[in-house]
Design a protein around this motif. Structure first.
Motif, PDB file in Angstrom:
ATOM      1  N   THR A 317       0.878  -0.931   0.006  1.00 43.24           N
ATOM      2  CA  THR A 317      -0.099   0.227   0.039  1.00 43.24           C
ATOM      3  C   THR A 317       0.901   1.192  -0.001  1.00 43.24           C
ATOM      4  O   THR A 317       2.138   1.258   0.236  1.00 43.24           O
ATOM      5  CB  THR A 317      -0.960   0.048   1.255  1.00 43.24           C
ATOM      6  N   ASP A 318       0.348   2.360  -0.269  1.00 39.30           N
ATOM      7  CA  ASP A 318       1.112   3.750  -0.237  1.00 39.30           C
ATOM      8  C   ASP A 318       1.576   4.058   1.124  1.00 39.30           C
ATOM      9  O   ASP A 318       3.081   4.431   1.094  1.00 39.30           O
ATOM     10  CB  ASP A 318       0.027   4.847  -0.635  1.00 39.30           C
ATOM     11  N   ASP A 319       0.977   3.575   2.102  1.00 40.70           N
ATOM     12  CA  ASP A 319       1.749   3.979   3.631  1.00 40.70           C
ATOM     13  C   ASP A 319       2.712   2.955   3.548  1.00 40.70           C
ATOM     14  O   ASP A 319       3.830   3.341   4.160  1.00 40.70           O
ATOM     15  CB  ASP A 319       0.549   3.658   4.503  1.00 40.70           C
ATOM     16  N   GLU A 320       2.718   1.661   3.050  1.00 41.48           N
ATOM     17  CA  GLU A 320       3.959   0.856   3.545  1.00 41.48           C
ATOM     18  C   GLU A 320       4.907   1.158   2.815  1.00 41.48           C
ATOM     19  O   GLU A 320       6.059   1.132   3.135  1.00 41.48           O
ATOM     20  CB  GLU A 320       3.324  -0.610   3.053  1.00 41.48           C
ATOM     21  N   ILE A 321       4.799   1.714   1.473  1.00 41.40           N
ATOM     22  CA  ILE A 321       5.685   2.212   0.488  1.00 41.40           C
ATOM     23  C   ILE A 321       6.542   3.362   1.140  1.00 41.40           C
ATOM     24  O   ILE A 321       7.879   3.436   1.216  1.00 41.40           O
ATOM     25  CB  ILE A 321       5.170   2.546  -0.695  1.00 41.40           C
ATOM     26  N   ARG A 322       5.790   4.060   1.721  1.00 42.03           N
ATOM     27  CA  ARG A 322       6.369   5.555   2.211  1.00 42.03           C
ATOM     28  C   ARG A 322       7.142   4.940   3.585  1.00 42.03           C
ATOM     29  O   ARG A 322       8.333   5.500   3.816  1.00 42.03           O
ATOM     30  CB  ARG A 322       5.465   6.522   2.594  1.00 42.03           C
TER      31      ARG A 322
END
Length: 553
Positions: A317-322
RNA sequence: CGGGACGUAGCUCAGCCUGGUAGAGCGCCGCCUUUGGGAGGCGGAAGUCGCAGGUUCGAAUCCUGUCGUCCCGACCA
């Protein structure tokens, strides 16, 4: 045999059904072959069932020819067998209970049932054995589609071989593969036998029989020179060589505002997109984040990635990527990433542009081994225009229908279900199994996909519902009947259109239904005693006297 | 399961936006005419507009929910 259209339940339709897109779906419904009861549930009307029986008979003959024994197992199967094999929790399995609460499944294939019976095999002297049946399969498919192509209930011919060892299995597997090729040839199909993905449930090896068709669900890769064919999921095309810019001694950061796709990046830097790399963070079921890395002009093959990881995965997810990279998708790269990198083989040598893990920045001159560590694997999807791994020719990608699938199961079922035998040396061993499946309904759909024109179906002779379609025009009923009898006397199946209808309607229905030969008896026949004999496939027409009709004509 | 579209006569569809007596073509039944590529005329049967709520004097039409079907994706021994 002569069947009169006036008595037959043959509801042909003038319009395409509103919910159909695939040619086979439209034509089989319009031609009065099948009707839908509910999503993925179909009734074969009289004509459709005749075709089904013809395909079944071809399969039966070829299975018998290699010594397989036909039997018949029930649909309803005790849940315990499926719990023992470990397949009870597959989401596609329909489950139900009897009045006293005993649990059953509706099988999606019959490995459990046949392995259950194979427990009665006791000695190597009884081996090999191969058994099959034609039986209903039920699958709670999330999305049935395209008429008969993907359904929730269908008849399958499934065969199971039992051998004492791997060498025996190899032989059984090969025999079944050859029988399958004969079956599909007799059905008039163009097909390719290819290595297939074994799947999470399968054994060691499997092969698919794929029929190229506009409406297929599989992707078939073939070489233009005919020396390579593979399922896209496992195909190993060779991509073109990239045009690398001059090498650098160390990666160099470069500002790339707005370049969050490979296309924009290559354009901005004025470089070959094959000289870039694409980073795709995925998360394993245990929550660990892994970076998949492929060349910029390639796509990640999910099936190959699955094999490389040995486990299922999902996109991060975007959060995990960040959290993991400190940057967003579009600027991700392997350099500085603290975790496992699975890189495609194509990235093993050369310097590529990669994301800098800093929004709006990339690194050029990134080299595997020097700037980051990775595990290399073949994880790129083969694509059109890749080179053939055998001859270097161009590869083509077609959609295709999976006609049949043959598996080397090994001891996948015999061990949990305890199906063993005593070998020559007195030791107890598990049976070594193979399984081999064909769905006649899907074969029918594939035949129609490959054999139709603007006016309807063009059946190959061996599977046509009727060999001859006799159109009786007004006034010529008697001579039409004589023509029908001439063919019938030779053992051919004849559909006699004796309905009270205008000629155009009868011709249109004959084209739609698609019998190989059409006979027309009209008022001209009353004068010269001849009828028109028309070939459905070629459109060629000749006039013959009734006395000249029959198998020879 | 995520995204999209569609549910009106046996079939293919219009009507819905802008609420006011449910329509067409094909098919079906009867009669007439016609008969070598889906004819024509006259007459007729056939739909609780998917279902349930709501708004309204009034709902196929507006709103909500639900079910169904199809398409894309995920999934697919």
């Amino acid at each position: 045999m002569i069947v009169r259209a006036s008595q037959l339940f043959l509801p042909t339709l003038r319009d395409d059904p509103a919910d159909a897109e695939a040619a086979s779906h439209k034509l089989l419904v319009r031609g009065g072959y099948v009707r839908q009861v509910s999503a993925g549930l179909w009734t074969y009307l009289p004509l459709g069932w005749r075709v089904h029986q013809k395909v079944v008979q071809i399969i039966r003959e070829e299975m018998d020819a290699i010594g397989d024994q036909e039997m018949f197992a029930p649909v309803l199967t005790p849940a315990e067998l499926w719990e023992t094999s470990g397949r009870y929790d597959i989401p596609e399995v329909f489950k139900l209970e009897d009045r006293s609460g005993r649990r059953f499944v509706l099988p999606l294939s019959h490995e459990e049932a046949f392995t259950f019976h194979a427990r009665e095999l006791q000695s190597y002297k009884q081996l090999p054995q191969a058994w099959y049946h034609f039986q209903t399969k039920d699958r709670d498919e999330p999305r049935p589609k395209a008429g008969l192509l993907r359904v929730r209930e269908f008849v399958m011919k499934d065969a199971y071989s039992f051998d004492r060892d791997e060498a025996g299995l190899d032989e059984s597997f090969q025999k079944h593969g050859e029988a399958y090729a004969r079956i599909f040839e007799r059905c008039g199909l163009v097909f390719q036998r290819v290595q297939a993905e074994s799947g999470l449930m399968g054994g060691s090896e499997s092969e698919d029989f794929l029929a190229p068709a506009a409406a297929g669900e599989n992707m078939l890769v073939t070489c233009e020179n005919g020396d390579y064919a593979a399922d896209m999921d496992v195909a190993q095309g060779v991509p073109r060589a990239p045009e690398f810019p001059p090498s650098l001694d160390a990666p160099e950061e470069i500002e790339t505002p707005g370049a969050n796709t490979i296309e924009k990046l290559a354009e901005l830097l004025g470089i070959d997109d094959a000289a870039t790399s694409k980073a795709m963070p995925v998360v394993k079921p245990d929550g660990v984040l892994v970076l998949a890395l492929v060349r910029g002009d390639d796509r990640l093959s999910e099936d190959k990635m699955l094999s490389a990881l040995g486990t299922d995965f999902r996109p991060a997810t975007d959060d995990e990527i960040r959290a993991a990279f400190g940057a967003s998708g579009g600027s991700l790269g392997p350099v500085g990433f603290k975790g496992e990198v699975v890189a495609d083989e194509m990235l093993r040598t050369g310097q590529f542009v990669a994301g800098a893990n800093r929004d709006g920045w990339h690194l050029r001159g990134v080299e595997a081994g020097r700037d980051y560590e990775a595990r290399f694997a073949d994880i790129r999807a083969t694509k059109e225009d890749d080179a053939c791994p055998v001859c270097g020719g161009k590869l083509r990608v077609h959609t295709a229908i999976e006609l049949g699938h043959i598996f080397k199961l090994g001891t996948r079922y015999s061990v949990p279900l305890d199906a063993t035998f005593l070998d020559e040396d007195g030791s107890e061993k598990p049976l070594v199994m193979g399984s081999y499946g064909i769905g006649p309904g899907r074969v029918i759909a594939a035949i129609v996909e490959q054999h139709h024109d603007a006016n309807g179906i063009v059946w190959p002779a061996e599977v046509a519902p009727y060999d001859v379609h006799v159109v009786a025009l007004q006034g010529a009923e008697e001579i039409a009947l004589q023509a029908a009898e001439a063919y019938s006397a030779d053992g051919l199946a004849v559909l006699l259109d004796d309905r009270v209808a205008r000629p155009g309607e009868k011709f249109a229905d004959a084209d739609l239904i698609g019998a190989p030969i059409r006979i027309t008896a009209g008022k001209k026949s009353l004068e010269d005693g001849k009828v028109d004999v028309r070939n459905r496939a070629s459109g060629e027409e000749t006039r013959l006297a009734v006395s000249e009709l029959g198998k020879k004509a």
